[in-house]
Structures are given as structure tokens and as C-alpha cells.
Design a protein around this motif. Structure first.
Motif, PDB file in Angstrom:
ATOM      1  N   SER A  95       0.879  -1.227   0.072  1.00  0.00           N
ATOM      2  CA  SER A  95       0.002   0.109  -0.106  1.00  0.00           C
ATOM      3  C   SER A  95       0.932   1.318   0.168  1.00  0.00           C
ATOM      4  O   SER A  95       2.186   1.195   0.205  1.00  0.00           O
ATOM      5  CB  SER A  95      -0.836   0.000   1.120  1.00  0.00           C
ATOM      6  OG  SER A  95      -1.818   1.149   1.483  1.00  0.00           O
ATOM      7  N   ASP A  97      -0.572   3.998   1.740  1.00  0.00           N
ATOM      8  CA  ASP A  97      -1.515   4.950   2.453  1.00  0.00           C
ATOM      9  C   ASP A  97      -1.174   4.254   3.974  1.00  0.00           C
ATOM     10  O   ASP A  97      -1.432   3.292   4.411  1.00  0.00           O
ATOM     11  CB  ASP A  97      -2.799   4.700   2.190  1.00  0.00           C
ATOM     12  CG  ASP A  97      -3.724   5.367   2.873  1.00  0.00           C
ATOM     13  OD1 ASP A  97      -3.356   6.408   3.819  1.00  0.00           O
ATOM     14  OD2 ASP A  97      -5.030   5.087   3.062  1.00  0.00           O
ATOM     15  N   GLY A 100      -4.232   4.222   5.982  1.00  0.00           N
ATOM     16  CA  GLY A 100      -4.924   2.761   5.680  1.00  0.00           C
ATOM     17  C   GLY A 100      -4.329   1.533   6.090  1.00  0.00           C
ATOM     18  O   GLY A 100      -5.229   0.654   6.575  1.00  0.00           O
ATOM     19  N   LYS A 103      -5.417   0.808   9.696  1.00  0.00           N
ATOM     20  CA  LYS A 103      -6.984   0.221   9.604  1.00  0.00           C
ATOM     21  C   LYS A 103      -6.877  -1.023   9.036  1.00  0.00           C
ATOM     22  O   LYS A 103      -7.538  -1.867   9.922  1.00  0.00           O
ATOM     23  CB  LYS A 103      -7.811   1.227   8.587  1.00  0.00           C
ATOM     24  CG  LYS A 103      -8.017   2.516   9.193  1.00  0.00           C
ATOM     25  CD  LYS A 103      -8.931   3.095   7.988  1.00  0.00           C
ATOM     26  CE  LYS A 103      -9.077   4.668   8.277  1.00  0.00           C
ATOM     27  NZ  LYS A 103      -9.792   5.236   7.177  1.00  0.00           N
ATOM     28  N   LYS A 145      -8.900  -6.296  -2.090  1.00  0.00           N
ATOM     29  CA  LYS A 145      -9.334  -5.124  -2.192  1.00  0.00           C
ATOM     30  C   LYS A 145     -10.829  -4.829  -1.924  1.00  0.00           C
ATOM     31  O   LYS A 145     -11.442  -3.882  -1.266  1.00  0.00           O
ATOM     32  CB  LYS A 145      -9.314  -4.484  -3.460  1.00  0.00           C
ATOM     33  CG  LYS A 145      -7.677  -4.283  -3.725  1.00  0.00           C
ATOM     34  CD  LYS A 145      -7.483  -3.605  -5.035  1.00  0.00           C
ATOM     35  CE  LYS A 145      -5.949  -3.190  -5.503  1.00  0.00           C
ATOM     36  NZ  LYS A 145      -5.889  -3.002  -7.189  1.00  0.00           N
ATOM     37  N   GLU A 149     -12.742  -2.890   1.003  1.00  0.00           N
ATOM     38  CA  GLU A 149     -13.593  -1.705   0.501  1.00  0.00           C
ATOM     39  C   GLU A 149     -15.203  -2.031   1.302  1.00  0.00           C
ATOM     40  O   GLU A 149     -15.690  -1.003   1.879  1.00  0.00           O
ATOM     41  CB  GLU A 149     -13.988  -1.923  -0.904  1.00  0.00           C
ATOM     42  CG  GLU A 149     -14.930  -1.016  -1.593  1.00  0.00           C
ATOM     43  CD  GLU A 149     -14.308   0.402  -1.687  1.00  0.00           C
ATOM     44  OE1 GLU A 149     -15.183   1.633  -1.525  1.00  0.00           O
ATOM     45  OE2 GLU A 149     -13.383   0.564  -2.014  1.00  0.00           O
ATOM     46  N   GLY A 153     -13.874   1.002   3.657  1.00  0.00           N
ATOM     47  CA  GLY A 153     -14.809   1.876   2.834  1.00  0.00           C
ATOM     48  C   GLY A 153     -13.743   2.341   1.843  1.00  0.00           C
ATOM     49  O   GLY A 153     -13.857   3.089   1.086  1.00  0.00           O
ATOM     50  N   ASP A 154     -12.418   1.665   1.858  1.00  0.00           N
ATOM     51  CA  ASP A 154     -11.399   2.030   1.048  1.00  0.00           C
ATOM     52  C   ASP A 154     -10.404   0.784   0.755  1.00  0.00           C
ATOM     53  O   ASP A 154     -10.246  -0.070   1.661  1.00  0.00           O
ATOM     54  CB  ASP A 154     -10.518   3.074   1.793  1.00  0.00           C
ATOM     55  CG  ASP A 154      -9.522   3.723   0.678  1.00  0.00           C
ATOM     56  OD1 ASP A 154      -9.437   3.563  -0.479  1.00  0.00           O
ATOM     57  OD2 ASP A 154      -8.331   4.176   1.399  1.00  0.00           O
ATOM     58  N   PRO A 155     -10.194   0.617  -0.451  1.00  0.00           N
ATOM     59  CA  PRO A 155      -9.455  -0.537  -0.966  1.00  0.00           C
ATOM     60  C   PRO A 155      -7.966  -0.720  -0.134  1.00  0.00           C
ATOM     61  O   PRO A 155      -7.385  -1.616  -0.119  1.00  0.00           O
ATOM     62  CB  PRO A 155      -9.333  -0.594  -2.370  1.00  0.00           C
ATOM     63  CG  PRO A 155      -9.649   0.771  -2.898  1.00  0.00           C
ATOM     64  CD  PRO A 155     -10.610   1.622  -1.737  1.00  0.00           C
ATOM     65  N   VAL A 156      -7.392   0.473   0.290  1.00  0.00           N
ATOM     66  CA  VAL A 156      -6.206   0.845   1.184  1.00  0.00           C
ATOM     67  C   VAL A 156      -4.913   0.137   0.094  1.00  0.00           C
ATOM     68  O   VAL A 156      -4.123   0.791   0.132  1.00  0.00           O
ATOM     69  CB  VAL A 156      -6.576  -0.144   2.163  1.00  0.00           C
ATOM     70  CG1 VAL A 156      -5.168  -0.061   3.296  1.00  0.00           C
ATOM     71  CG2 VAL A 156      -7.763   0.424   3.187  1.00  0.00           C
ATOM     72  N   GLU A 158      -2.509  -1.720  -2.932  1.00  0.00           N
ATOM     73  CA  GLU A 158      -2.468  -1.501  -4.298  1.00  0.00           C
ATOM     74  C   GLU A 158      -2.174  -2.912  -4.737  1.00  0.00           C
ATOM     75  O   GLU A 158      -3.028  -3.215  -5.773  1.00  0.00           O
ATOM     76  CB  GLU A 158      -0.789  -0.779  -4.445  1.00  0.00           C
ATOM     77  CG  GLU A 158      -0.911  -0.230  -5.873  1.00  0.00           C
ATOM     78  CD  GLU A 158       0.345   0.741  -5.719  1.00  0.00           C
ATOM     79  OE1 GLU A 158       1.254   0.617  -6.818  1.00  0.00           O
ATOM     80  OE2 GLU A 158       0.304   1.835  -5.038  1.00  0.00           O
TER      81      GLU A 158
END
Length: 168
Positions: A95, A97, A100, A103, A145, A149, A153-156, A158
């Protein structure tokens, strides 16, 4: 001193008139050239001011990659032609992030479960080929992912990376 015979008297008054005529023509051509060059310079200097220059969009700076290893390695067994076969795969999540990834750590058991179910549903013969391994890696990336999601709420991530994959 004696006067030397010269050209006729008629030629003398005409000679200065021809010189002046040539002088006026040369000065006129010079002025015309000067005006044209000044107009050209003014055109090139002023034409850029009409339209605002478009600045090239700045390329986004790629953040540093962060990795989360899923320890211990996954071990999956397959029954192929009456024989027991195994796959061992070490998985790392990539990732960019940091927030992220924090989380993501809360959901590692759920991610491991999703990957175990995915790995167990694959055909052993397909996994023996390089294309099959890459397809499995892409499926794992999509599965993680989608799970993140849904949960965060986010794929975080890559992508999912396989740092070691052994088939036996």
C-alpha cells in the motif's frame, strides 16, 4: 589653369539629380526594412500575450510503498489424482497509505480467512504454470481490495505480492 575639356554642360546638372534619386531610393528601402523588422519583432513579442500560457500539470508524487507481511505463510493442501499435494505461499500486502495500513491491521484475521478460502478453491494443475500463479495473485489482490472496501470503505492496498510460492 586652363580648363580641361569635360563632358557637356548638360550632363553636369543631371549627375547630382541622379545621385539624389539613388540616395532617396536607398534611404526609402532602408526605412522600409527597418519598419518591417520592427513590425516583425513587435508581432512575435505581443502574440504570446493574447493567450494565457497553459502550465503543464504537475505529475503527482508517488508516495513510498508500505508493506505488511501476513505471517505465517499460507499452507493449502490439494487432492490430485489420489495423491496429496501442497502449496505454501508467503503473502505481502503493498500500500502507499500509512493511515489505511493502520486500519488494515485490525482486519488481518478476516483477510487471512479470505485468502485461505481463495487458495483452497484453485486447481493445482493451473497453479503449476507461471500464468496460473499470476492469475492467482491478481485474484488475491481483487479479493482483498473488495473485502477492505466493504469493511473500511477504501481498498487501501495497491496489490498482493507473493514473496515465496512452493508447490509440492
Amino acid at each position: 589653369m586652363a580648363k580641361q575639356p569635360s563632358k557637356s554642360e548638360d550632363d553636369l546638372p543631371e549627375k547630382p539629380a541622379k545621385s539624389r534619386k539613388k540616395l532617396f531610393i536607398l534611404v526609402g528601402i532602408g526605412l522600409l526594412a527597418l519598419l518591417l523588422s520592427a513590425a516583425g519583432v513587435a508581432f512575435f513579442l505581443l502574440k504570446g500575450d493574447d493567450a494565457p500560457e497553459e502550465a503543464a500539470p504537475a505529475e503527482p508524487v508517488k508516495q513510498v510503498a508500505l508493506y505488511q507481511s501476513l505471517e505465517p505463510a499460507f499452507v493449502v493442501n490439494y487432492a490430485v489424482g489420489g495423491r496429496q499435494r501442497y502449496m505454501q505461499v508467503s503473502v505481502v500486502l503493498m500500500s502507499r497509505d500509512a493511515a489505511g495500513m493502520a486500519k488494515l491491521n485490525q482486519h488481518l484475521p478476516l483477510i487471512r480467512n479470505q485468502l485461505v478460502m481463495l487458495f483452497g478453491s484453485e486447481e493445482f494443475e493451473t497453479l503449476a504454470t507461471p500464468e496460473g500463479k499470476e492469475a492467482l495473485r491478481e485474484k488475491a489482490s481483487l479479493a482483498v481490495k473488495a473485502l477492505l472496501e466493504k469493511e473500511v470503505g477504501d481498498p487501501v492496498i495497491e496489490s498482493v505480492l507473493f514473496t515465496n510460492l512452493v508447490l509440492q
